[in-house]
Motif scaffolding. Structure first.
Motif, PDB file in Angstrom:
ATOM      1  N   SER A  43       1.777 -20.704  -0.143  1.00  0.00           N
ATOM      2  CA  SER A  43       3.066 -20.385   0.360  1.00  0.00           C
ATOM      3  C   SER A  43       3.206 -18.875  -0.102  1.00  0.00           C
ATOM      4  O   SER A  43       2.960 -18.221  -1.189  1.00  0.00           O
ATOM      5  N   GLU A  44       4.160 -18.338   0.910  1.00  0.00           N
ATOM      6  CA  GLU A  44       4.629 -16.916   0.364  1.00  0.00           C
ATOM      7  C   GLU A  44       5.113 -16.829  -0.933  1.00  0.00           C
ATOM      8  O   GLU A  44       4.849 -15.890  -1.777  1.00  0.00           O
ATOM      9  N   ALA A  45       6.099 -17.897  -1.227  1.00  0.00           N
ATOM     10  CA  ALA A  45       6.835 -17.768  -2.419  1.00  0.00           C
ATOM     11  C   ALA A  45       5.878 -17.896  -3.601  1.00  0.00           C
ATOM     12  O   ALA A  45       6.105 -17.346  -4.629  1.00  0.00           O
ATOM     13  N   ALA A  46       4.812 -18.860  -3.492  1.00  0.00           N
ATOM     14  CA  ALA A  46       3.919 -18.966  -4.598  1.00  0.00           C
ATOM     15  C   ALA A  46       3.371 -17.829  -4.795  1.00  0.00           C
ATOM     16  O   ALA A  46       2.759 -17.521  -6.092  1.00  0.00           O
ATOM     17  N   LEU A  47       2.967 -17.038  -3.767  1.00  0.00           N
ATOM     18  CA  LEU A  47       2.146 -15.764  -3.843  1.00  0.00           C
ATOM     19  C   LEU A  47       3.027 -14.658  -4.637  1.00  0.00           C
ATOM     20  O   LEU A  47       2.580 -13.917  -5.470  1.00  0.00           O
ATOM     21  N   LEU A  48       4.142 -14.707  -4.212  1.00  0.00           N
ATOM     22  CA  LEU A  48       5.246 -13.792  -4.872  1.00  0.00           C
ATOM     23  C   LEU A  48       5.083 -13.923  -6.480  1.00  0.00           C
ATOM     24  O   LEU A  48       5.426 -12.912  -7.074  1.00  0.00           O
ATOM     25  N   LYS A  49       5.441 -15.282  -6.547  1.00  0.00           N
ATOM     26  CA  LYS A  49       5.500 -15.742  -8.205  1.00  0.00           C
ATOM     27  C   LYS A  49       4.306 -15.133  -8.978  1.00  0.00           C
ATOM     28  O   LYS A  49       4.438 -14.639  -9.898  1.00  0.00           O
ATOM     29  N   GLU A  99       2.717  -9.772   5.140  1.00  0.00           N
ATOM     30  CA  GLU A  99       2.066  -8.744   4.382  1.00  0.00           C
ATOM     31  C   GLU A  99       2.872  -7.875   3.795  1.00  0.00           C
ATOM     32  O   GLU A  99       2.724  -7.525   2.274  1.00  0.00           O
ATOM     33  N   ALA A 100       3.839  -7.084   4.447  1.00  0.00           N
ATOM     34  CA  ALA A 100       4.613  -5.983   3.756  1.00  0.00           C
ATOM     35  C   ALA A 100       5.546  -6.526   2.521  1.00  0.00           C
ATOM     36  O   ALA A 100       5.874  -5.941   1.618  1.00  0.00           O
ATOM     37  N   THR A 101       5.965  -8.008   2.798  1.00  0.00           N
ATOM     38  CA  THR A 101       6.831  -8.556   1.686  1.00  0.00           C
ATOM     39  C   THR A 101       5.916  -8.510   0.472  1.00  0.00           C
ATOM     40  O   THR A 101       6.361  -8.377  -0.728  1.00  0.00           O
ATOM     41  N   ILE A 102       4.531  -9.051   0.431  1.00  0.00           N
ATOM     42  CA  ILE A 102       3.687  -9.093  -0.434  1.00  0.00           C
ATOM     43  C   ILE A 102       3.392  -8.000  -1.346  1.00  0.00           C
ATOM     44  O   ILE A 102       3.670  -7.461  -2.647  1.00  0.00           O
ATOM     45  N   ILE A 103       3.147  -6.981  -0.370  1.00  0.00           N
ATOM     46  CA  ILE A 103       2.769  -5.662  -1.123  1.00  0.00           C
ATOM     47  C   ILE A 103       3.976  -5.091  -1.822  1.00  0.00           C
ATOM     48  O   ILE A 103       3.898  -4.366  -2.702  1.00  0.00           O
ATOM     49  N   GLU A 104       5.133  -5.035  -1.233  1.00  0.00           N
ATOM     50  CA  GLU A 104       6.231  -4.545  -1.818  1.00  0.00           C
ATOM     51  C   GLU A 104       6.739  -4.987  -3.071  1.00  0.00           C
ATOM     52  O   GLU A 104       7.290  -4.560  -3.940  1.00  0.00           O
ATOM     53  N   LEU A 121      -0.192   1.092  -1.626  1.00  0.00           N
ATOM     54  CA  LEU A 121       0.432   0.375  -0.523  1.00  0.00           C
ATOM     55  C   LEU A 121       1.767   0.382  -0.452  1.00  0.00           C
ATOM     56  O   LEU A 121       2.480   0.397   0.716  1.00  0.00           O
ATOM     57  N   THR A 122       2.268   0.311  -1.722  1.00  0.00           N
ATOM     58  CA  THR A 122       3.899   0.152  -1.862  1.00  0.00           C
ATOM     59  C   THR A 122       4.493   1.520  -1.303  1.00  0.00           C
ATOM     60  O   THR A 122       3.871   2.401  -1.155  1.00  0.00           O
ATOM     61  N   SER A 123       5.852   1.186  -0.642  1.00  0.00           N
ATOM     62  CA  SER A 123       6.487   2.307   0.140  1.00  0.00           C
ATOM     63  C   SER A 123       6.531   3.456  -0.920  1.00  0.00           C
ATOM     64  O   SER A 123       6.577   4.531  -0.586  1.00  0.00           O
TER      65      SER A 123
END
Ligand code: NAP
Length: 287
Positions: A77-83, A109-114, A125-127
């Motif tokens: 999940s996105e949440a697990a990857l963010l963690k 993708e953008a959420t993960i990169i940021e 890649l971060t802004s």
């Protein structure tokens, strides 16, 4: 007496530039009191991504870097990857974090990169780091385009005052490539899928960077004899062989210089990743 002038095409071998950079990295690593550490995250089982990640981890070992290879299942999940990224952000041993792209469709993708700490954003890649690049205040630049700039410099190909055309506007290749070329003094045209008559641009350019992700998309008729052609694309044909975005057999004896596929841009991308990781480690650890 009649002189015959032979047209010689220069092959731009990224491998040569990469080997030169590795010698410099190894020398610098020996002088450090720590081993720089790169963390690579791969979500899913895409075979090409697995090969790329394997090559990066192997290169870390060869250079005396530490590495972390984090393999996560396709349904992460996105949440697990963010963690996972958060824990690498907080890990003082980790200098660079690379999330292998593309990610599965359900992950934004953008959420993960940021979420990557800009101090560990090894592919810029971060802004925050992309903004620094735009303002020409960057300490590192995205791996593939900065590798291409080095490869051109190593082969004494002048960029200042030249007309350059970049095909493709992705955040990882085309867009930063256009910025770096412009910063090197070239006049840059950025083409993409909505561009009318691409050939009218490539045909008059001194330097053409092709990053459209379409096998053998351009050929001899798109260039002229003095063109410098950088082929970023990499594709596997049905017979297992590799090809680029350019029909290489048509241009190899025609243009002034070209980067082959394989052994062209690819080796420089990995070399710049290692270089960027070393720079990030020094910026973070050496006060
Ligand atoms: P990408 O994200 O798919 O972007 C492709 C770009 O090409 C987009 O900007 C797209 O335009 C443009 N495009 C697509 N079709 C086009 C057409 N018919 N005419 C003109 N422009 C067109 O790809 P990428 O990540 O930049 O990668 C490009 C290629 O380089 C791929 O083959 C990839 O595997 C390869 N690559 C190689 C390395 C290496 O180390 N050798 C590193 C990175 C990537 P729109 O924006 O309008 O859609």
């Amino acid at each position: 007496m009649c002189k015959v002038l032979l047209h010689m095409t220069l092959q731009l071998l990224g491998k040569t530039s990469a080997d030169k950079l590795y010698l410099q990295i190894q020398k610098e690593v020996k002088e450090l009191s720590y081993s720089p550490c790169l963390a690579v995250i791969l979500v899913g089982e895409d075979p090409a991504s697995q090969v790329y990640v394997g090559k990066k981890i192997k290169k870390c070992a060869e250079l005396g870097f530490q590495s972390r290879k984090i393999l996560l299942p396709e349904d992460t999940s996105e949440a697990a990857l963010l963690k996972q990224i958060q824990s690498l952000n907080e890990d003082s041993e980790v200098d660079g974090i690379l999330v292998q792209l593309p990610l599965p469709k359900h992950i934004h993708e953008a959420t993960i990169i940021e979420c990557i700490d800009a101090k560990k954003d090894v592919d810029v890649l971060t802004s925050r780091l992309a903004g620094k690049l735009m303002h020409n205040e960057h300490q590192i630049a995205p791996c593939t385009p900065s590798g291409i700039i080095r490869m051109l410099e190593d082969h004494d190909i002048q960029m200042e005052g030249k007309d350059a055309v970049v095909l493709g506007r992705s955040k990882i290749v085309g867009l930063p490539m256009s910025l770096l070329l412009q910063q090197a003094g070239a006049t840059v045209t950025l083409c993409h899928s909505k561009t009318k008559d691409i050939r009218s641009h490539t045909k008059r350019a001194d330097i053409v960077i092709v990053a459209v992700g379409k096998p053998e998309f351009l050929g001899k008729e798109d260039f002229h004899k003095n063109s410098v052609v950088i082929d970023v694309g990499i594709h596997r044909r049905e017979d297992g062989s590799l090809c680029g975005d350019v029909r290489q057999e048509e241009i190899r004896d025609y243009v002034a210089a070209y980067s082959p596929v394989p052994k062209g841009v690819g080796p420089m991308t990995i070399a710049m990743l290692m270089w960027n990781n070393l720079q990030l480690s020094k910026l973070r650890r050496i006060k």
